[in-house]
Design a protein around this motif. Structure first.
Motif, PDB file in Angstrom:
ATOM      1  N   LEU A  65      -0.663 -78.783 -16.316  1.00 42.59           N
ATOM      2  CA  LEU A  65      -0.389 -78.765 -14.941  1.00 42.59           C
ATOM      3  C   LEU A  65       1.104 -79.267 -15.303  1.00 42.59           C
ATOM      4  O   LEU A  65       1.662 -79.946 -16.337  1.00 42.59           O
ATOM      5  CB  LEU A  65      -1.153 -79.702 -13.944  1.00 42.59           C
ATOM      6  CG  LEU A  65      -2.295 -79.639 -13.632  1.00 42.59           C
ATOM      7  CD1 LEU A  65      -3.173 -80.490 -13.412  1.00 42.59           C
ATOM      8  CD2 LEU A  65      -2.842 -78.096 -12.754  1.00 42.59           C
ATOM      9  N   PRO A  66       1.872 -79.353 -14.164  1.00 41.15           N
ATOM     10  CA  PRO A  66       3.198 -79.457 -13.431  1.00 41.15           C
ATOM     11  C   PRO A  66       3.013 -80.934 -13.640  1.00 41.15           C
ATOM     12  O   PRO A  66       2.533 -81.394 -13.562  1.00 41.15           O
ATOM     13  CB  PRO A  66       4.042 -78.899 -12.683  1.00 41.15           C
ATOM     14  CG  PRO A  66       3.262 -77.770 -12.541  1.00 41.15           C
ATOM     15  CD  PRO A  66       1.439 -77.993 -12.806  1.00 41.15           C
ATOM     16  N   GLY A  67       4.053 -81.301 -14.304  1.00 43.11           N
ATOM     17  CA  GLY A  67       4.235 -83.071 -14.873  1.00 43.11           C
ATOM     18  C   GLY A  67       4.937 -83.842 -14.009  1.00 43.11           C
ATOM     19  O   GLY A  67       5.402 -83.369 -12.745  1.00 43.11           O
ATOM     20  N   LEU A  68       4.226 -85.135 -13.261  1.00 47.35           N
ATOM     21  CA  LEU A  68       4.105 -85.803 -12.451  1.00 47.35           C
ATOM     22  C   LEU A  68       6.444 -87.060 -12.800  1.00 47.35           C
ATOM     23  O   LEU A  68       6.491 -87.480 -12.138  1.00 47.35           O
ATOM     24  CB  LEU A  68       3.525 -86.591 -11.644  1.00 47.35           C
ATOM     25  CG  LEU A  68       3.215 -87.444 -11.112  1.00 47.35           C
ATOM     26  CD1 LEU A  68       3.841 -86.786  -9.545  1.00 47.35           C
ATOM     27  CD2 LEU A  68       2.441 -88.160 -10.801  1.00 47.35           C
ATOM     28  N   HIS A  69       5.849 -86.887 -14.388  1.00 44.87           N
ATOM     29  CA  HIS A  69       7.647 -88.053 -14.567  1.00 44.87           C
ATOM     30  C   HIS A  69       8.087 -87.874 -15.788  1.00 44.87           C
ATOM     31  O   HIS A  69       7.579 -87.112 -16.505  1.00 44.87           O
ATOM     32  CB  HIS A  69       6.775 -89.294 -14.656  1.00 44.87           C
ATOM     33  CG  HIS A  69       5.426 -89.476 -15.530  1.00 44.87           C
ATOM     34  ND1 HIS A  69       5.670 -89.826 -16.335  1.00 44.87           N
ATOM     35  CD2 HIS A  69       4.686 -90.464 -14.903  1.00 44.87           C
ATOM     36  CE1 HIS A  69       4.027 -89.968 -16.789  1.00 44.87           C
ATOM     37  NE2 HIS A  69       3.359 -90.265 -16.344  1.00 44.87           N
ATOM     38  N   LYS A  70       8.801 -88.689 -15.816  1.00 47.55           N
ATOM     39  CA  LYS A  70       9.742 -88.438 -16.801  1.00 47.55           C
ATOM     40  C   LYS A  70       9.518 -87.854 -18.587  1.00 47.55           C
ATOM     41  O   LYS A  70       9.338 -86.936 -19.156  1.00 47.55           O
ATOM     42  CB  LYS A  70      10.640 -89.672 -17.821  1.00 47.55           C
ATOM     43  CG  LYS A  70      11.629 -88.767 -18.903  1.00 47.55           C
ATOM     44  CD  LYS A  70      12.876 -89.980 -18.789  1.00 47.55           C
ATOM     45  CE  LYS A  70      13.527 -90.203 -20.618  1.00 47.55           C
ATOM     46  NZ  LYS A  70      14.609 -91.198 -20.244  1.00 47.55           N
ATOM     47  N   SER A  71       8.207 -88.541 -19.378  1.00 45.22           N
ATOM     48  CA  SER A  71       7.574 -88.010 -20.485  1.00 45.22           C
ATOM     49  C   SER A  71       6.535 -86.981 -20.157  1.00 45.22           C
ATOM     50  O   SER A  71       7.136 -85.973 -20.977  1.00 45.22           O
ATOM     51  CB  SER A  71       6.943 -89.319 -20.805  1.00 45.22           C
ATOM     52  OG  SER A  71       4.959 -89.643 -19.635  1.00 45.22           O
ATOM     53  N   MET A  72       6.144 -86.624 -19.563  1.00 47.79           N
ATOM     54  CA  MET A  72       5.017 -85.564 -18.990  1.00 47.79           C
ATOM     55  C   MET A  72       6.079 -83.561 -18.591  1.00 47.79           C
ATOM     56  O   MET A  72       5.791 -83.002 -19.109  1.00 47.79           O
ATOM     57  CB  MET A  72       4.710 -85.843 -17.662  1.00 47.79           C
ATOM     58  CG  MET A  72       2.854 -86.448 -17.346  1.00 47.79           C
ATOM     59  SD  MET A  72       2.180 -86.292 -16.073  1.00 47.79           S
ATOM     60  CE  MET A  72       1.194 -87.023 -15.903  1.00 47.79           C
ATOM     61  N   LEU A  73       7.271 -84.177 -18.292  1.00 42.54           N
ATOM     62  CA  LEU A  73       8.336 -83.007 -17.828  1.00 42.54           C
ATOM     63  C   LEU A  73       8.868 -82.484 -19.483  1.00 42.54           C
ATOM     64  O   LEU A  73       8.847 -81.438 -19.654  1.00 42.54           O
ATOM     65  CB  LEU A  73       9.212 -83.699 -17.123  1.00 42.54           C
ATOM     66  CG  LEU A  73       8.282 -84.100 -15.412  1.00 42.54           C
ATOM     67  CD1 LEU A  73       9.530 -84.282 -14.623  1.00 42.54           C
ATOM     68  CD2 LEU A  73       8.083 -82.333 -14.962  1.00 42.54           C
ATOM     69  N   LEU A  74       8.668 -84.196 -20.165  1.00 38.15           N
ATOM     70  CA  LEU A  74       9.695 -83.375 -21.207  1.00 38.15           C
ATOM     71  C   LEU A  74       8.820 -83.228 -22.590  1.00 38.15           C
ATOM     72  O   LEU A  74       8.826 -82.048 -23.325  1.00 38.15           O
ATOM     73  CB  LEU A  74      10.453 -85.087 -21.942  1.00 38.15           C
ATOM     74  CG  LEU A  74      11.546 -84.915 -21.140  1.00 38.15           C
ATOM     75  CD1 LEU A  74      12.180 -86.684 -21.416  1.00 38.15           C
ATOM     76  CD2 LEU A  74      12.476 -84.175 -21.835  1.00 38.15           C
ATOM     77  N   GLN A  75       7.092 -83.806 -23.098  1.00 41.43           N
ATOM     78  CA  GLN A  75       6.255 -83.333 -23.574  1.00 41.43           C
ATOM     79  C   GLN A  75       5.915 -81.681 -22.891  1.00 41.43           C
ATOM     80  O   GLN A  75       5.620 -81.161 -23.538  1.00 41.43           O
ATOM     81  CB  GLN A  75       5.445 -84.035 -23.048  1.00 41.43           C
ATOM     82  CG  GLN A  75       5.697 -85.343 -23.270  1.00 41.43           C
ATOM     83  CD  GLN A  75       4.459 -87.275 -23.070  1.00 41.43           C
ATOM     84  OE1 GLN A  75       5.161 -87.318 -23.960  1.00 41.43           O
ATOM     85  NE2 GLN A  75       3.931 -86.217 -22.598  1.00 41.43           N
ATOM     86  N   SER A  76       6.147 -81.385 -22.034  1.00 44.08           N
ATOM     87  CA  SER A  76       5.754 -80.066 -21.830  1.00 44.08           C
ATOM     88  C   SER A  76       6.988 -79.219 -22.015  1.00 44.08           C
ATOM     89  O   SER A  76       6.709 -77.782 -22.199  1.00 44.08           O
ATOM     90  CB  SER A  76       5.421 -80.001 -20.064  1.00 44.08           C
ATOM     91  OG  SER A  76       4.278 -80.280 -19.010  1.00 44.08           O
TER      92      SER A  76
END
Length: 387
Positions: A274-285
């Motif tokens: 899914l679309p991420g919620l915070h910095k690490s999730m967004l960068l990992q995506s």
């Protein structure tokens, strides 16, 4: 014959999703029976730790609250064993400056800017630091580490978890802990919004499929059960129980936490992130997409923020990310785009499994932690598994 008293080990764990708690549980798996454990955490993370290790002592505190650090320091045991920390480097530096020895299990070492790391520590202070550094599949600007790089932190024998054949009619929506910077209900609106989009996509594609939703805060679960009484919502499960459910599901829709990515890789699955919620999730995506994995979804604004995400400390980005996500949650175009992405995933044949090409030569976190604790406390032999 009297047994030698066991030493107490204190563990400080972030309530930032389930990743830190799972990383700790997995890392201490082979040493769990050799110590009396005392967990300092809060919210969903503390609940998961209590569920998985009911014999441990618990103290409810938020490691992200710097105002609580002095009280935390006074609460730590006086034993010579290191304090095990699964949190961000500023807390590690605080403990080192106050003369404590620290075993830092760093799952996000690749993400920290140098200023967020362990700057300006004396050689005496850094002598008390041992780090377990989780390997990262993307670009990894490692800054001044004092430890060992290890394989993705996962339960021992994860590839041998028995689950039977995957059920093609089952869909798993997994949120993890979903706390943000220690705030337990910080992602409730996101989780409710995502749940609605997933159910909408299922109505348009797989009406007869069964969905199970795992994770999220207690307030999210209560609100979701009230809103969707026909859907099964489960709180955080024990590690192997959850992984068996993941592997047995025909389709997996997951938040893009690093633990979820490494679990999918180890289980040879092809989930939709899914679309991420915070910095690490967004960068990992973004890094996962750059590696060619197509089972990712992003916000429309995400790519424009990547430079800031890569180079600014997380605490400086929280307000801006919260603003962008709040706007997306009331944007019909964002909802339509996610429903379309989920519908495509549900209708398509299962794509190639996620393959992150983990270096086989790296040691496990369990073995590394076992060696560190064995050196620091030779009187306390380590067991070979959970009691």
């Amino acid at each position: 014959m009297n047994q030698r008293p066991r030493h107490r080990l204190a563990c400080i764990v972030d309530n930032f999703g389930f990743g830190p708690a799972c990383g700790l549980l997995d890392s201490i798996e082979s040493a769990a029976g050799s110590y009396d454990w005392h967990f300092f955490s809060t919210g969903q993370a503390l609940s998961l730790l209590a569920r998985c290790m009911p014999q441990a002592s618990l103290t409810d505190m938020n490691p992200r609250d710097r105002g609580a650090w002095t009280h935390l320091l006074a609460s730590l045991p006086a034993e010579p064993e290191p304090i095990v920390v699964v949190s961000y480097p500023a807390l590690v530096a605080f403990l080192l400056r106050h003369g404590r020895r620290v075993l830092h299990i760093d799952q996000l070492a690749w993400m920290w800017e140098a200023a967020e790391g362990l700057p300006e520590l004396t050689s005496t202070e850094t002598a008390g630091l041992m780090q377990v550094i989780q390997w990262y599949f993307g670009a990894s600007p490692i800054n001044s580490y004092f430890g060992t790089e290890v394989r993705p932190i996962l339960p021992l024998g994860i590839g041998e978890i028995l689950c039977g054949d995957p059920d093609p009619s089952s869909v798993l929506l997994a949120f993890g802990g979903m706390a943000v910077a220690g705030v337990s209900n910080g992602s409730d609106s996101y989780a409710l919004w995502v749940t609605h989009q997933v159910l909408t996509a299922m109505d348009q594609t797989l009406k007869d499929a069964r969905i199970v939703v795992v994770g999220g805060s207690p307030t999210f679960i209560a609100a979701a059960r009230n809103r969707y009484p026909e859907v099964t919502f489960l709180a955080g499960l024990a590690r192997r129980e959850y992984l068996a459910l993941v592997a047995a599901s025909g389709r997996q829709i997951l938040t893009p936490g690093l633990a979820s990515m490494y679990e999918a890789d180890a289980l040879q699955l092809a989930p939709l992130f899914l679309p991420g919620l915070h910095k690490s999730m967004l960068l990992q995506s973004a890094d996962l997409l750059d590696r060619g994995y197509e089972g990712t979804s992003e916000w429309g604004w995400q790519r424009s923020l990547l430079p800031a995400l890569r180079h600014e400390p997380e605490e400086q980005l929280l307000l801006e990310l919260a603003r962008q996500i709040r706007a997306s949650l009331v944007d019909p175009a964002a909802a339509s785009a996610l429903v379309e992405r989920i519908s495509d995933y549900l209708l398509e044949d299962t794509g190639p499994a996620l393959n992150l090409n983990v270096p086989k030569a790296l040691p496990t976190s369990q073995k590394t932690v076992e060696l560190v604790l064995g050196v620091s406390s030779p009187a306390a032999p380590l067991s070979s598994g959970l009691p």
